[in-house]
Design an enzyme around this catalytic site. Sequence first.
Site, PDB file in Angstrom:
ATOM      1  N   LYS A   8       0.514  -1.262  -0.093  1.00  0.00           N
ATOM      2  CA  LYS A   8      -0.397   0.344  -0.159  1.00  0.00           C
ATOM      3  C   LYS A   8       0.852   1.175   0.319  1.00  0.00           C
ATOM      4  O   LYS A   8       2.276   0.691  -0.006  1.00  0.00           O
ATOM      5  CB  LYS A   8      -1.054  -0.507   1.583  1.00  0.00           C
ATOM      6  CG  LYS A   8      -1.870  -1.134   0.524  1.00  0.00           C
ATOM      7  CD  LYS A   8      -2.625  -1.153   2.116  1.00  0.00           C
ATOM      8  CE  LYS A   8      -4.092  -2.109   2.440  1.00  0.00           C
ATOM      9  NZ  LYS A   8      -4.947  -2.118   3.482  1.00  0.00           N
ATOM     10  N   TYR A  47     -12.931  -2.821  -3.775  1.00  0.00           N
ATOM     11  CA  TYR A  47     -13.082  -2.431  -2.114  1.00  0.00           C
ATOM     12  C   TYR A  47     -14.583  -2.752  -2.396  1.00  0.00           C
ATOM     13  O   TYR A  47     -14.825  -2.542  -1.060  1.00  0.00           O
ATOM     14  CB  TYR A  47     -12.972  -1.373  -1.428  1.00  0.00           C
ATOM     15  CG  TYR A  47     -10.779  -1.489  -0.789  1.00  0.00           C
ATOM     16  CD1 TYR A  47     -10.649  -2.808   0.213  1.00  0.00           C
ATOM     17  CD2 TYR A  47     -10.021  -0.785  -1.269  1.00  0.00           C
ATOM     18  CE1 TYR A  47      -9.845  -2.699   0.084  1.00  0.00           C
ATOM     19  CE2 TYR A  47      -8.925  -0.745  -0.582  1.00  0.00           C
ATOM     20  CZ  TYR A  47      -8.014  -1.772  -0.514  1.00  0.00           C
ATOM     21  OH  TYR A  47      -7.758  -1.732   0.237  1.00  0.00           O
ATOM     22  N   ARG A  83      -1.691 -14.185   4.322  1.00  0.00           N
ATOM     23  CA  ARG A  83      -3.237 -13.193   5.847  1.00  0.00           C
ATOM     24  C   ARG A  83      -2.332 -14.141   7.094  1.00  0.00           C
ATOM     25  O   ARG A  83      -1.732 -12.740   8.002  1.00  0.00           O
ATOM     26  CB  ARG A  83      -3.922 -14.523   5.670  1.00  0.00           C
ATOM     27  CG  ARG A  83      -5.329 -13.993   4.826  1.00  0.00           C
ATOM     28  CD  ARG A  83      -5.699 -12.803   4.037  1.00  0.00           C
ATOM     29  NE  ARG A  83      -6.240 -12.214   5.915  1.00  0.00           N
ATOM     30  CZ  ARG A  83      -6.847 -10.477   5.564  1.00  0.00           C
ATOM     31  NH1 ARG A  83      -6.777 -10.575   4.431  1.00  0.00           N
ATOM     32  NH2 ARG A  83      -7.886 -10.603   6.591  1.00  0.00           N
ATOM     33  N   THR A  89      -5.491  -6.934  10.859  1.00  0.00           N
ATOM     34  CA  THR A  89      -5.781  -5.509  10.097  1.00  0.00           C
ATOM     35  C   THR A  89      -5.614  -4.631  11.007  1.00  0.00           C
ATOM     36  O   THR A  89      -4.982  -3.910  10.237  1.00  0.00           O
ATOM     37  CB  THR A  89      -7.639  -5.419   9.893  1.00  0.00           C
ATOM     38  OG1 THR A  89      -7.448  -6.584   9.152  1.00  0.00           O
ATOM     39  CG2 THR A  89      -8.169  -4.581   9.475  1.00  0.00           C
ATOM     40  N   ARG A 100       2.365  -5.911   9.086  1.00  0.00           N
ATOM     41  CA  ARG A 100       1.446  -4.807  10.067  1.00  0.00           C
ATOM     42  C   ARG A 100       2.198  -5.020  11.301  1.00  0.00           C
ATOM     43  O   ARG A 100       2.495  -3.532  11.738  1.00  0.00           O
ATOM     44  CB  ARG A 100       0.455  -5.479  10.152  1.00  0.00           C
ATOM     45  CG  ARG A 100      -0.399  -5.285   8.554  1.00  0.00           C
ATOM     46  CD  ARG A 100      -1.909  -6.083   8.155  1.00  0.00           C
ATOM     47  NE  ARG A 100      -2.770  -5.938   7.287  1.00  0.00           N
ATOM     48  CZ  ARG A 100      -3.781  -6.059   6.900  1.00  0.00           C
ATOM     49  NH1 ARG A 100      -4.102  -6.663   7.140  1.00  0.00           N
ATOM     50  NH2 ARG A 100      -4.223  -5.854   5.893  1.00  0.00           N
ATOM     51  N   ASN A 110      -2.121   0.283   6.617  1.00  0.00           N
ATOM     52  CA  ASN A 110      -2.022  -0.999   7.193  1.00  0.00           C
ATOM     53  C   ASN A 110      -0.710  -1.836   6.341  1.00  0.00           C
ATOM     54  O   ASN A 110      -0.971  -2.840   6.858  1.00  0.00           O
ATOM     55  CB  ASN A 110      -3.168  -1.716   7.928  1.00  0.00           C
ATOM     56  CG  ASN A 110      -4.348  -1.911   6.814  1.00  0.00           C
ATOM     57  OD1 ASN A 110      -4.058  -2.205   5.764  1.00  0.00           O
ATOM     58  ND2 ASN A 110      -5.362  -3.046   7.068  1.00  0.00           N
ATOM     59  N   HIS A 113      -2.323  -5.355   1.836  1.00  0.00           N
ATOM     60  CA  HIS A 113      -3.468  -5.956   1.697  1.00  0.00           C
ATOM     61  C   HIS A 113      -3.012  -7.389   0.797  1.00  0.00           C
ATOM     62  O   HIS A 113      -2.005  -7.801   0.190  1.00  0.00           O
ATOM     63  CB  HIS A 113      -4.154  -5.593   0.339  1.00  0.00           C
ATOM     64  CG  HIS A 113      -5.316  -6.217  -0.173  1.00  0.00           C
ATOM     65  ND1 HIS A 113      -6.408  -6.290   1.023  1.00  0.00           N
ATOM     66  CD2 HIS A 113      -5.304  -7.359  -1.403  1.00  0.00           C
ATOM     67  CE1 HIS A 113      -7.291  -7.408  -0.388  1.00  0.00           C
ATOM     68  NE2 HIS A 113      -7.055  -7.833  -1.508  1.00  0.00           N
ATOM     69  N   GLU A 124     -10.636 -10.501  -7.224  1.00  0.00           N
ATOM     70  CA  GLU A 124      -8.868  -9.695  -7.256  1.00  0.00           C
ATOM     71  C   GLU A 124      -7.560  -9.275  -7.906  1.00  0.00           C
ATOM     72  O   GLU A 124      -7.527  -8.648  -9.076  1.00  0.00           O
ATOM     73  CB  GLU A 124      -9.120  -9.173  -5.591  1.00  0.00           C
ATOM     74  CG  GLU A 124      -8.994  -8.991  -4.307  1.00  0.00           C
ATOM     75  CD  GLU A 124      -9.128  -9.427  -3.424  1.00  0.00           C
ATOM     76  OE1 GLU A 124      -7.912  -9.787  -3.233  1.00  0.00           O
ATOM     77  OE2 GLU A 124      -9.795  -8.658  -2.167  1.00  0.00           O
TER      78      GLU A 124
HETATM   79  P1  DAT Z   1      -8.220  -6.871   5.557  1.00  0.00           P
HETATM   80  O1  DAT Z   1      -7.119  -5.538   4.994  1.00  0.00           O
HETATM   81  O2  DAT Z   1      -7.609  -7.304   6.946  1.00  0.00           O
HETATM   82  O3  DAT Z   1      -9.096  -8.111   5.054  1.00  0.00           O
HETATM   83  P2  DAT Z   1     -10.803  -5.453   6.252  1.00  0.00           P
HETATM   84  O4  DAT Z   1     -10.780  -6.181   4.742  1.00  0.00           O
HETATM   85  O5  DAT Z   1     -11.210  -5.907   6.584  1.00  0.00           O
HETATM   86  O6  DAT Z   1      -9.724  -5.793   6.498  1.00  0.00           O
HETATM   87  O7  DAT Z   1     -10.313  -4.370   5.217  1.00  0.00           O
HETATM   88  C1  DAT Z   1     -10.174  -3.864   4.258  1.00  0.00           C
HETATM   89  C2  DAT Z   1      -8.957  -2.662   4.891  1.00  0.00           C
HETATM   90  O8  DAT Z   1      -9.923  -1.711   5.386  1.00  0.00           O
HETATM   91  C3  DAT Z   1      -7.864  -2.362   5.950  1.00  0.00           C
HETATM   92  O9  DAT Z   1      -6.921  -3.150   5.353  1.00  0.00           O
HETATM   93  C4  DAT Z   1      -7.693  -1.104   5.834  1.00  0.00           C
HETATM   94  C5  DAT Z   1      -9.228  -0.652   6.388  1.00  0.00           C
HETATM   95  N1  DAT Z   1      -9.932  -1.178   7.530  1.00  0.00           N
HETATM   96  C6  DAT Z   1     -10.356  -1.910   7.823  1.00  0.00           C
HETATM   97  N2  DAT Z   1     -11.324  -1.714   9.469  1.00  0.00           N
HETATM   98  C7  DAT Z   1     -11.137  -0.230   9.857  1.00  0.00           C
HETATM   99  C8  DAT Z   1     -12.021   0.709  10.748  1.00  0.00           C
HETATM  100  N3  DAT Z   1     -12.621   0.243  11.090  1.00  0.00           N
HETATM  101  N4  DAT Z   1     -11.502   1.660  10.402  1.00  0.00           N
HETATM  102  C9  DAT Z   1     -10.285   2.638   9.175  1.00  0.00           C
HETATM  103  N5  DAT Z   1     -10.235   1.873   8.502  1.00  0.00           N
HETATM  104  C10 DAT Z   1     -10.536  -0.097   8.218  1.00  0.00           C
HETATM  105 MG    MG Z   2      -9.761  -7.709   3.076  1.00  0.00          MG
END
Ligand code: DAT
Ligand code: MG
Length: 137
Positions: A8, A47, A83, A89, A100, A110, A113, A124
């Site tokens: 990222k 997303y 993962r 996350t 991370r 973070n 991805h 994706e």
């Molecule tokens: P991951 O990236 O671990 O798969 P995710 O799919 O739940 O997590 O979310 C996608 C992205 O969205 C994540 O990398 C960062 C952002 N994100 C997730 N939860 C968040 C939150 N509560 N506040 C801000 N950004 C968030």
């Molecule tokens: Mg995700």
Amino acid sequence: MKTLIIIKPDAVQRGLIGEIIGRFEKIGKILGLKLLLMDKERAQRLYSVHEGKPFYDELVDYITSGPVVVGVLDGENIIKIAREILGATNPENAVAGTIRGDFGLDVGKNTVHGSDSVKSAEYEIPIFFSENELVDR
Ligand code: DAT
Ligand code: MG
């Protein structure tokens, strides 16, 4: 099995591409890799599962804010293994030694991805790579 990984903007900006690719290279075979600037439309496709969540707009703005490196990793059980090395996350909860845990700035920035399931990976990967851009030999 294949997975999509993204380095990222916060990581590219801090010069962490090599460090992070090195970690991914240890767990799988790189079939494709490129640096690009995501446009809003592509970010929204990536997303789409998060559309409507409170952090969605911030997420799209962030991932389009600077260059990213996208890659496809191949290997047995690679989705789960990738993962695991990503870490939680929210970097606050990510174990030291995970990407991370070591480099994440906050729950938004973070660092990396990774696809979370076969279904996600199959959705994706084609957003960034055509079949003929993936080299498996
Ligand atoms: P991951 O990236 O671990 O798969 P995710 O799919 O739940 O997590 O979310 C996608 C992205 O969205 C994540 O990398 C960062 C952002 N994100 C997730 N939860 C968040 C939150 N509560 N506040 C801000 N950004 C968030
Ligand atoms: Mg995700």
